[in-house]
Design a protein around this motif. Structure first.
Motif, short mmCIF file in Angstrom:
data_model
loop_
_atom_site.label_atom_id
_atom_site.label_comp_id
_atom_site.label_asym_id
_atom_site.label_seq_id
_atom_site.Cartn_x
_atom_site.Cartn_y
_atom_site.Cartn_z
N ARG A 49 0.84 -1.22 0.00
CA ARG A 49 0.00 0.00 0.00
C ARG A 49 0.87 1.26 0.00
O ARG A 49 0.53 2.25 -0.66
N ALA A 52 2.24 1.72 -3.42
CA ALA A 52 1.19 2.12 -4.36
C ALA A 52 0.67 3.53 -4.09
O ALA A 52 -0.15 4.05 -4.85
N GLY A 53 1.11 4.13 -2.99
CA GLY A 53 0.68 5.51 -2.70
C GLY A 53 -0.64 5.59 -1.97
O GLY A 53 -1.25 6.66 -1.91
N LEU A 54 -1.10 4.46 -1.44
CA LEU A 54 -2.39 4.48 -0.74
C LEU A 54 -2.23 4.95 0.70
O LEU A 54 -3.19 5.39 1.33
N CYS A 55 -1.05 4.79 1.26
CA CYS A 55 -0.78 5.34 2.59
C CYS A 55 0.68 5.77 2.66
O CYS A 55 1.54 5.13 2.07
N ARG A 74 4.68 9.79 -8.72
CA ARG A 74 3.42 9.75 -9.49
C ARG A 74 3.70 9.24 -10.91
O ARG A 74 2.97 8.40 -11.43
N ARG A 77 4.47 5.58 -10.75
CA ARG A 77 3.27 4.75 -10.50
C ARG A 77 2.44 4.57 -11.77
O ARG A 77 1.67 3.61 -11.87
N SER A 78 2.58 5.49 -12.72
CA SER A 78 1.82 5.32 -13.96
C SER A 78 2.42 4.17 -14.79
O SER A 78 1.81 3.75 -15.77
N CYS A 82 -1.45 -2.33 -10.18
CA CYS A 82 -1.62 -2.80 -8.81
C CYS A 82 -2.91 -3.60 -8.64
O CYS A 82 -3.93 -3.28 -9.25
N ARG A 106 -7.05 7.15 -17.08
CA ARG A 106 -5.59 7.06 -17.17
C ARG A 106 -5.05 7.60 -18.49
O ARG A 106 -3.85 7.54 -18.74
N ALA A 150 -2.67 -1.22 -18.58
CA ALA A 150 -1.79 -0.20 -19.20
C ALA A 150 -0.41 -0.76 -19.55
O ALA A 150 0.53 0.01 -19.73
#
Lengths: 307, 243
Positions: A49, A52-55, A74, A77-78, A82, A106, A150
């Motif tokens: 997480r 993935a930038g969720l926390c 960012r 992450r593209s 996930c 996206r 993607a």
């Protein structure tokens, strides 16, 4: 630098003073299928997480594709796909519509990736069937389809085979191996089914109580698992003497039913057999004995809890 | 951000929710306006009253916050967006813009239905002239701005509460409690009365009848409300953990 896809440095996540992830430092290289192994609550999902930038991490930091700044992460992450925890989609949209929504969001111009992703996970037959009517396995596969939509360079998959039947598991395994071998996709994957994980992982990270106990390659794990040579002989005292005096073995144990368990010279089975025979010891059975990854992990954490 | 808005519009035009809501509201407006047919009320009398009554529509604002954000928080689909690297600020503002576009479309359709059925069922009196029409259009625009201000508040509440049942009560509370408190305090000083006149609920109820000069204050207050809650929402969302 691009060879290191993910590099964490003392990554820590604390909730109410309790470290769920505690100073984890790991590296994932391009092309790795990195199996994250740990009990429930070991911190696997929280680690994923954070990546993935969720926390946000409480302390420590990580580089994804060599990027560590907010803007850099960012962008990195593209390039990532996930599937973390149970896949969630809009229940009133079909599989195709759900993927179409994320394609627009996206900025993926080529909508041909939708049927392609659905075909890869074998959901191309679902038509207008809404997500709410999907079985657990279908939901799981749609989660995978979104992750690969993607054409990412890095996949983060948290328990991707949960809820899948044996055939589904085999197909996911095939897909991941295809992505890894043919598309050079790097994969970070956690699974409770270690026997399954051991079929694809090239690298392991063993996590326990938020701490990374060990990072090992699949070869190292295999070697550590295959750690005994069992000899069943007709004369144990004589065999022990030959092993000690002529072969220089020191690390062996005499077991039940005329067996001797050797933990060294495991790659010299032919020589051991020949020497014993020369000295009048009949070798009735000789085989490598070991343990599976699950047993190895349980020994590593010193318990037999639910993995 | 543009892609986020496009995706939201794609999603929401593929579900019957918004169409049904618009159709039901249009039917209710038509039914209410048709009652004026029988007592021969003139347009210039009935239309401002109906516009003031439209404050009831404020309570539907929560549904739009649900369409673009609250539902995602409930379903847990936001992780699919955040994990792909979209900037948190863009995600929040994109959703606010999407909700505003959807609400504007809904509001415009209902305004047309309202005006159309008013013309259909009510006779025009001597006061229904160019000046009235211009002023009434301005009142409709002011009403629309109060709704967008309310939408920004609803989205902010959705973000911090994450539960629909709580959201509805919190939204009602956020509209009614400050007004109630200021109403109670208004005998204590002029400032409380002035603040009361700036509350969302009071502005929404007086927009149809108050002097046309007050439209500027209503629109300005609404714009400030919209901006304040949008910024607050962005700040909260930036730090929020996504489940």
């Amino acid at each position: 630098m691009e060879d290191l896809i993910l590099n964490t440095d003392h990554l820590t996540k604390t909730y109410n003073g309790v470290s769920v992830v505690d100073g984890v430092t790991l590296s994932i290289r391009r092309g790795d299928i990195y199996g994250l192994v740990g009990k429930n609550g070991a911190g696997k999902t929280t680690l994923m997480r954070m990546v993935a930038g969720l926390c946000p991490p409480s302390t420590g930091h990580f580089l994804l594709f060599g990027q560590g700044t907010a803007a850099g992460l960012r962008a990195a992450r593209s390039r990532t796909g996930c599937m973390i925890e149970a896949p969630q989609f809009f229940p009133y949209l079909s599989a195709s519509e759900n993927l179409h929504y994320y394609c627009i969001q996206r900025g993926i111009p080529d909508k041909a990736c939708i049927p392609e992703a659905l075909k890869q996970v074998e959901l191309d037959y679902t038509g207008n069937k809404k997500f709410r009517q999907f079985s657990l396995g279908m939901k799981q596969r749609l989660g995978l389809a979104l992750a690969v939509l993607a054409k990412p360079d890095f996949l983060i998959l948290d328990e991707p085979i949960n809820g899948l039947d044996p055939e589904g598991i085999a197909k996911v395994r095939k897909l991941l191996l295809f992505l890894s071998r043919e598309k050079q996709t790097t994969i970070l994957i956690s699974s409770h089914i270690l026997s399954e994980l051991s079929q694809i992982a090239t690298q392991y990270g063993f996590l326990h109580n938020g701490k990374l106990l060990k990072e090992e390659s699949a070869e190292q794990v295999w070697q550590n698992c295959q750690n005994r040579l069992v000899l069943k002989v007709n004369d144990v005292p004589r065999a022990a003497a030959v092993l000690e005096q002529q072969l220089g073995c020191r690390e062996f144990e005499v077991g039940e039913n005329n067996t001797i368990e050797l933990t060294e010279q495991l790659d010299k089975t032919a020589n051991i057999n020949q020497t014993l025979l020369k000295n009048g010891v009949v070798v009735n059975e000789m085989y490598s004995a070991g343990k599976d990854v699950e047993t190895y992990f349980l020994e590593l954490i010193g318990g037999n809890a639910d993995v | 951000m543009f892609n986020i808005v496009k995706a939201e519009l794609y999603k929401n035009t593929r579900r019957p929710y918004l169409y049904i809501l618009t159709a039901v509201c249009a039917a209710v407006i038509t039914l209410l306006n048709s009652t004026f047919y029988f007592n021969h009320t003139q347009r210039e009398t009935a239309m401002p009253s109906m516009l003031s009554l439209s404050y009831v529509g404020l309570f539907f604002i929560v549904l739009f916050a649900d369409l673009v954000l609250a539902e995602e928080l409930r379903l847990g689909t936001l992780k699919n967006t955040v994990s792909f690297g979209a900037a948190r600020g863009s995600i929040y503002v994109g959703r606010l813009i999407s909700a505003s576009i959807l609400y504007t479309a809904y509001f415009m359709i209902l305004s047309f239905v309202f005006w159309g059925t008013s013309c259909l069922f009510m006779p025009a009196g001597p006061g229904y002239d160019g000046q009235f029409i211009t002023n009434f259009l301005l009142r409709i625009v002011a009403t629309w701005t109060t709704r967008l201000g309310a939408l920004s508040l609803a989205l902010f509440l959705a973000l911090i509460l994450k539960r629909n049942a709580t959201l509805i009560f919190a939204f009602f509370g956020a509209m009614l409690l400050p007004a109630g408190l200021l109403l109670y305090l208004s005998p204590q000083g002029q400032i409380f009365s002035q603040l009361l006149s700036m509350t969302l609920i009071v502005q929404s109820t007086m927009v149809g009848r108050t002097a046309i000069e007050n439209m500027g204050v209503i629109m300005l207050t609404s714009a400030v409300r919209f901006a304040v809650f949008a910024i607050a929402g962005m700040l909260v969302f930036r730090r929020q953990e996504i489940n």
